[in-house]
Scaffold this motif. Structure first.
Motif, PDB file in Angstrom:
ATOM      1  N   GLU A  58     144.070  57.316  72.668  1.00  0.00           N
ATOM      2  CA  GLU A  58     143.913  56.186  73.318  1.00  0.00           C
ATOM      3  C   GLU A  58     142.295  56.098  73.569  1.00  0.00           C
ATOM      4  OE1 GLU A  58     144.569  57.104  77.834  1.00  0.00           O
ATOM      5  OE2 GLU A  58     145.949  55.236  77.565  1.00  0.00           O
ATOM      6  N   GLY A  59     142.242  54.532  73.584  1.00  0.00           N
ATOM      7  CA  GLY A  59     140.827  54.010  73.766  1.00  0.00           C
ATOM      8  C   GLY A  59     140.221  54.380  74.833  1.00  0.00           C
ATOM      9  N   ILE A  60     138.902  55.219  75.011  1.00  0.00           N
ATOM     10  CA  ILE A  60     138.550  55.614  76.269  1.00  0.00           C
ATOM     11  C   ILE A  60     136.709  55.162  76.329  1.00  0.00           C
ATOM     12  CG2 ILE A  60     137.862  57.037  78.144  1.00  0.00           C
ATOM     13  CD1 ILE A  60     140.240  58.517  77.115  1.00  0.00           C
ATOM     14  N   SER A  61     136.335  54.268  77.460  1.00  0.00           N
ATOM     15  CA  SER A  61     134.900  54.067  77.574  1.00  0.00           C
ATOM     16  C   SER A  61     134.485  54.139  78.760  1.00  0.00           C
ATOM     17  CB  SER A  61     134.647  52.660  76.774  1.00  0.00           C
ATOM     18  OG  SER A  61     135.181  51.784  77.828  1.00  0.00           O
ATOM     19  N   ILE A  62     133.207  54.394  78.878  1.00  0.00           N
ATOM     20  CA  ILE A  62     132.462  54.272  80.340  1.00  0.00           C
ATOM     21  C   ILE A  62     131.428  53.203  80.281  1.00  0.00           C
ATOM     22  CG2 ILE A  62     131.424  55.358  81.909  1.00  0.00           C
ATOM     23  CD1 ILE A  62     132.569  58.216  80.726  1.00  0.00           C
ATOM     24  N   LEU A  63     131.488  52.415  81.333  1.00  0.00           N
ATOM     25  CA  LEU A  63     130.271  51.298  81.434  1.00  0.00           C
ATOM     26  C   LEU A  63     129.532  51.909  82.831  1.00  0.00           C
ATOM     27  CD1 LEU A  63     132.467  48.182  81.326  1.00  0.00           C
ATOM     28  CD2 LEU A  63     131.102  49.085  79.418  1.00  0.00           C
ATOM     29  N   ASP A  64     128.136  51.457  82.633  1.00  0.00           N
ATOM     30  CA  ASP A  64     127.089  51.651  83.674  1.00  0.00           C
ATOM     31  C   ASP A  64     127.290  50.509  84.711  1.00  0.00           C
ATOM     32  OD1 ASP A  64     125.683  49.879  82.367  1.00  0.00           O
ATOM     33  OD2 ASP A  64     124.191  51.388  81.705  1.00  0.00           O
ATOM     34  N   GLU A  65     126.332  50.477  85.587  1.00  0.00           N
ATOM     35  CA  GLU A  65     126.339  49.596  86.456  1.00  0.00           C
ATOM     36  C   GLU A  65     125.802  48.205  86.043  1.00  0.00           C
ATOM     37  OE1 GLU A  65     123.688  50.702  89.721  1.00  0.00           O
ATOM     38  OE2 GLU A  65     124.987  52.241  90.641  1.00  0.00           O
ATOM     39  N   ASP A  66     125.020  48.125  84.781  1.00  0.00           N
ATOM     40  CA  ASP A  66     124.684  47.047  84.122  1.00  0.00           C
ATOM     41  C   ASP A  66     125.894  46.568  83.175  1.00  0.00           C
ATOM     42  OD1 ASP A  66     122.467  47.000  85.359  1.00  0.00           O
ATOM     43  OD2 ASP A  66     121.675  48.371  84.025  1.00  0.00           O
ATOM     44  N   GLY A  67     126.953  47.298  83.122  1.00  0.00           N
ATOM     45  CA  GLY A  67     128.117  46.835  82.167  1.00  0.00           C
ATOM     46  C   GLY A  67     127.792  47.007  80.601  1.00  0.00           C
ATOM     47  N   GLU A  68     126.855  48.155  80.495  1.00  0.00           N
ATOM     48  CA  GLU A  68     126.740  48.512  79.229  1.00  0.00           C
ATOM     49  C   GLU A  68     127.284  50.026  79.056  1.00  0.00           C
ATOM     50  OE1 GLU A  68     122.537  48.886  78.851  1.00  0.00           O
ATOM     51  OE2 GLU A  68     122.243  46.659  78.708  1.00  0.00           O
ATOM     52  N   PHE A  69     127.647  50.073  77.667  1.00  0.00           N
ATOM     53  CA  PHE A  69     128.669  51.314  77.493  1.00  0.00           C
ATOM     54  C   PHE A  69     127.732  52.507  77.311  1.00  0.00           C
ATOM     55  CE2 PHE A  69     131.184  48.107  75.566  1.00  0.00           C
ATOM     56  CZ  PHE A  69     132.358  48.335  75.918  1.00  0.00           C
ATOM     57  N   THR A  70     128.067  53.481  77.937  1.00  0.00           N
ATOM     58  CA  THR A  70     127.403  54.726  78.283  1.00  0.00           C
ATOM     59  C   THR A  70     128.314  55.737  77.330  1.00  0.00           C
ATOM     60  OG1 THR A  70     128.399  55.538  80.164  1.00  0.00           O
ATOM     61  CG2 THR A  70     126.387  54.394  80.232  1.00  0.00           C
ATOM     62  N   TYR A  71     129.385  55.622  77.014  1.00  0.00           N
ATOM     63  CA  TYR A  71     130.293  56.625  76.310  1.00  0.00           C
ATOM     64  C   TYR A  71     131.653  55.604  75.726  1.00  0.00           C
ATOM     65  CZ  TYR A  71     134.089  59.921  75.209  1.00  0.00           C
ATOM     66  OH  TYR A  71     135.060  60.424  74.626  1.00  0.00           O
ATOM     67  N   VAL A  72     131.965  55.887  74.465  1.00  0.00           N
ATOM     68  CA  VAL A  72     133.036  55.505  73.859  1.00  0.00           C
ATOM     69  C   VAL A  72     133.647  56.509  73.117  1.00  0.00           C
ATOM     70  CG1 VAL A  72     132.389  53.029  73.919  1.00  0.00           C
ATOM     71  CG2 VAL A  72     131.977  54.529  71.918  1.00  0.00           C
ATOM     72  N   ASN A  73     134.948  56.856  72.941  1.00  0.00           N
ATOM     73  CA  ASN A  73     135.516  57.640  72.230  1.00  0.00           C
ATOM     74  C   ASN A  73     135.791  57.026  70.663  1.00  0.00           C
ATOM     75  OD1 ASN A  73     137.835  56.392  72.644  1.00  0.00           O
ATOM     76  ND2 ASN A  73     139.142  58.075  73.239  1.00  0.00           N
ATOM     77  N   GLY A 116     129.662  54.519  90.851  1.00  0.00           N
ATOM     78  CA  GLY A 116     129.420  52.894  90.459  1.00  0.00           C
ATOM     79  C   GLY A 116     129.900  52.582  89.001  1.00  0.00           C
ATOM     80  N   GLU A 117     130.268  53.605  88.314  1.00  0.00           N
ATOM     81  CA  GLU A 117     130.649  53.289  86.657  1.00  0.00           C
ATOM     82  C   GLU A 117     131.979  52.731  86.769  1.00  0.00           C
ATOM     83  OE1 GLU A 117     128.060  56.872  84.729  1.00  0.00           O
ATOM     84  OE2 GLU A 117     129.943  57.558  85.669  1.00  0.00           O
ATOM     85  N   LEU A 118     132.189  52.208  85.426  1.00  0.00           N
ATOM     86  CA  LEU A 118     133.838  51.807  85.109  1.00  0.00           C
ATOM     87  C   LEU A 118     134.180  52.423  84.120  1.00  0.00           C
ATOM     88  CD1 LEU A 118     133.208  47.982  85.428  1.00  0.00           C
ATOM     89  CD2 LEU A 118     134.281  49.540  87.160  1.00  0.00           C
ATOM     90  N   VAL A 119     135.572  53.285  84.077  1.00  0.00           N
ATOM     91  CA  VAL A 119     136.127  53.807  83.168  1.00  0.00           C
ATOM     92  C   VAL A 119     137.248  52.871  82.568  1.00  0.00           C
ATOM     93  CG1 VAL A 119     137.621  55.776  82.436  1.00  0.00           C
ATOM     94  CG2 VAL A 119     135.864  56.025  83.973  1.00  0.00           C
ATOM     95  N   CYS A 120     137.167  52.497  81.505  1.00  0.00           N
ATOM     96  CA  CYS A 120     138.064  51.677  80.626  1.00  0.00           C
ATOM     97  C   CYS A 120     138.930  52.475  79.675  1.00  0.00           C
ATOM     98  CB  CYS A 120     137.445  50.623  80.003  1.00  0.00           C
ATOM     99  SG  CYS A 120     136.118  49.739  81.051  1.00  0.00           S
ATOM    100  N   THR A 121     140.250  52.109  79.709  1.00  0.00           N
ATOM    101  CA  THR A 121     141.253  52.566  78.606  1.00  0.00           C
ATOM    102  C   THR A 121     142.045  51.429  78.012  1.00  0.00           C
ATOM    103  OG1 THR A 121     143.080  53.024  80.265  1.00  0.00           O
ATOM    104  CG2 THR A 121     141.707  55.014  79.895  1.00  0.00           C
ATOM    105  N   VAL A 122     141.846  51.408  76.800  1.00  0.00           N
ATOM    106  CA  VAL A 122     142.577  50.357  76.227  1.00  0.00           C
ATOM    107  C   VAL A 122     143.387  50.763  75.080  1.00  0.00           C
ATOM    108  CG1 VAL A 122     142.008  48.292  74.775  1.00  0.00           C
ATOM    109  CG2 VAL A 122     140.461  48.872  76.589  1.00  0.00           C
ATOM    110  N   ARG A 123     144.712  49.910  75.056  1.00  0.00           N
ATOM    111  CA  ARG A 123     145.589  50.171  74.109  1.00  0.00           C
ATOM    112  C   ARG A 123     145.867  49.002  73.196  1.00  0.00           C
ATOM    113  NH1 ARG A 123     150.250  54.212  76.551  1.00  0.00           N
ATOM    114  NH2 ARG A 123     148.869  56.069  76.898  1.00  0.00           N
TER     115      ARG A 123
END
Length: 621
Positions: free
Chosen positions: A146-161, A232-239
């Protein structure tokens, strides 16, 4: 590990439920039947015990079969459920399938319906177990990919698998610091800000479908989940919904293939369906099925070009290939690049391979001239397809063995009947002539030798009668009845020369041929009286575990060294005996598929134990 298949049969007619349970358990030793007379009771048993398949009537008090099915589906969505009802109509069948029934069978006369039901139960239970295991594997695979990512408060990626980066066509490291807006087309940006981000900030999360854009500019529909963290981070999962829909269509097509495999009547039909599904559903170009024969894997079905360089017809099992490895280890093998691999492919142009074992039957193998041609989804879907094909081939083998055994037994019955006819006609006729001539001689002469001659002729007549009985009682039992041991034994006891002897019976219900079971008791009672005397005490009871019954007496018994001989034809300790009585008992027991042995009773006498009977219930009388 418990390999039994537990079936819950719900029917408001106890007699029919018990009969069905008996037939199902006789059909396959793995089947264990639980019964319930109401749907509510059935739901209670489901909550208390492991159940692998439900068989239910339709018309029942309180809650009918469809309502029961709907209640079961709420708690056990994958549990096989067969509606087995006497009320047959297209409406009932349609309602049952719509409510999620696995199958619908109508009650009919005769015993064939139970054989069909048993086969369906075994197939659906085995398939459900395999499917459950495969679904657990698929869940783990999907979670890992599963696609997983984390965005910081500025909407930029700090982690993507890796799965997330692959989904959008980027390198995972290069995505770090990228703004999320780069993954949406222009006309989706306002939706992402006003709907996705706004809802996630206000409610803590959002889930729905959105449109993603890949690095190459192509778009796809994504199943998207966004959750907020305390920082305040956003964790996103995408399929990729498009890919999942394709997988869903493949699973649906495989289900249809499984239905075709279940209906296949020959091995060739199974192979045709298997190869067609591999090509049409899984999109494999080069496929072969190898079947074990004479210590080798013999290529039996294929889509390979027969002119392909390196084509082989069979591979010895002691040769080291991917197919033999998969067979011996009973595990799936996937090789992404065969170049430089320790096992040389049959064709040097083959670069990747997927090999799936078919238990002891052989292997299924797909090859490709491209590297990395088979992913985890291909592996799981192939294992599912091969599992259905394996079950179909196993079913056909069982059916063939059953037909062969039945034909052999029928030939045996014919030979026994022919023998009995020869004995009856060809021996009795000259014997009758001899008896008639003896009477004529008696009228003219008075000689003591004539009495001895008469006794010899009587003994010959007895031997012929016992031989006929032995031949006919050994024939296969094809239509057993449900009988009470107490009733049969008591009826036979009244006919035996019992004098002051006594009988004690523990009752049970058995499936047997009535006339031949009666012959068993008559012979054993006669044997007890002849050797134990007029005041012998005889008892009939159940063996521990309910696996059969015994007939015991308190007579002199049989020495342990001689117990193995008592069932042989001609064995007797009496001057007047023919030695056929216990041999007839052994033949009748064998004709039922039972087993008989001789032991010592508690009173020191003989105890004849008849096992593998399958008794039901007990009541002392």
């Amino acid at each position: 590990m418990d390999e039994s298949i537990r079936v819950l049969h719900v029917d408001d007619e106890p007699g029919f439920a018990e009969l069905t349970a008996e037939f199902l358990e006789e059909a396959d030793e793995r089947i264990e039947v639980l019964t319930a007379s109401r749907a509510s009771e059935g739901l209670e048993r489901l909550g208390e015990e492991r159940v692998d398949c439900v068989v239910s009537d339709f018309e029942m008090p309180g809650m009918d079969g469809i309502e029961f099915l709907e209640a079961v589906r709420e708690e056990y969505p994958a549990l096989p459920f067969i509606l087995f009802t006497g009320r047959g109509s297209e409406e009932v069948a349609s309602d049952a399938i719509s409510a999620g029934a696995t199958d619908y069978l109508q009650k009919e006369g005769g015993t064939d319906q139970y054989t069909i039901l048993a086969n369906r139960v075994l197939n659906y239970a085995d398939t459900a177990a395999a499917k459950s295991q495969r679904e657990r594997q698929l869940d783990a695979i999907e979670a890992a990919q599963e696609g997983i990512s984390i965005l910081d408060e500025d909407g930029e990626f700090t982690y993507v698998n890796e799965a997330y980066a692959d989904l959008y066509g980027y390198d995972s490291e290069k995505m770090l610091g990228m703004h999320w807006s780069a993954l949406y087309p222009e006309d989706e940006l306002s939706f992402a800000r006003e709907e996705i981000l706004s809802t996630a900030e206000e409610e803590g999360g959002w889930h729905g479908s959105s449109t993603g854009v890949r690095a190459d500019g192509s778009t796809f529909v994504e199943d998207h989940t966004v959750s907020t963290t305390e920082r305040g981070e956003l964790v996103c999962t995408v399929r990729d919904v498009t890919e999942r829909k394709e997988r869903g269509r493949a699973l649906a097509a495989l289900h249809e293939a499984a239905t075709d495999l279940e209906a296949a009547e020959t091995e060739d039909e199974v192979y045709d369906v298997l190869l067609e599904a591999a090509e049409g559903i899984l999109d494999f170009d080069l496929v072969a099925v190898d079947v074990v024969a004479d210590d080798a894997l013999v290529q039996t079905a294929w889509t390979l070009d027969l002119d392909t360089e390196g084509y082989y017809e069979e591979t010895p099992l002691d040769e080291d290939t991917l197919a033999t490895r998969s067979y011996h280890r009973q595990e799936t093998i996937v090789v992404d690049d065969l170049s430089g691999h320790e096992v040389t492919p049959a064709d040097p142009e083959y670069r990747s391979v997927l090999t799936v074992p078919m238990d002891e039957l052989g292997t299924f193998q797909a090859v490709s001239r491209a590297t990395g041609a088979f992913d985890e989804a291909d592996r799981e879907l192939t294992e599912l397809l091969v599992g259905h094909a394996r079950e179909a081939l196993t079913r056909l083998e069982r059916e063939r063995e059953l037909r062969q055994r039945t034909e052999a037994l029928e030939r045996q019955n014919d030979r026994l009947e022919e023998f009995a006819t020869i004995v009856s006609h060809d021996l009795r006729s000259p014997l009758s002539v001899a008896e008639g001539r003896l009477e004529l001689v008696r009228e003219r002469y008075d000689d003591p030798h004539l009495d001895e001659l008469s006794s010899a002729l009587d003994r010959m007549s007895t031997l012929i009668t016992d031989t006929l009985t032995l031949a006919r009682q050994g024939q296969l039992v094809t239509a057993p009845d449900t009988l009470s041991i107490a009733e049969v034994a008591s009826r036979c006891w009244g006919r035996a020369p019992t004098a002051d002897a006594t009988l004690d019976v523990e009752d049970a219900t058995v499936r047997a041929d009535a006339d031949r079971l009666q012959q068993v008791f008559e012979n054993l009672f006669r044997n007890a009286v002849e050797h134990g005397g007029d005041d012998v005490a005889v008892s009939v009871g159940l063996l521990d575990g309910g696996e059969g019954f015994f007939v015991a007496d308190d007579g002199p018994g049989v020495p342990e060294a001689e117990r193995g001989e008592v069932f042989e034809r001609g064995y007797t300790t009496s001057e007047d005996g023919t030695g056929f009585g216990l041999a007839i008992v052994a033949e009748i027991v064998d004709a039922h598929g039972w087993d008989v042995s001789l032991a010592e009773s508690e009173g020191g006498g003989a105890r004849f134990e008849i096992r593998d009977v399958g008794v039901v219930g007990r009541e002392t009388k």
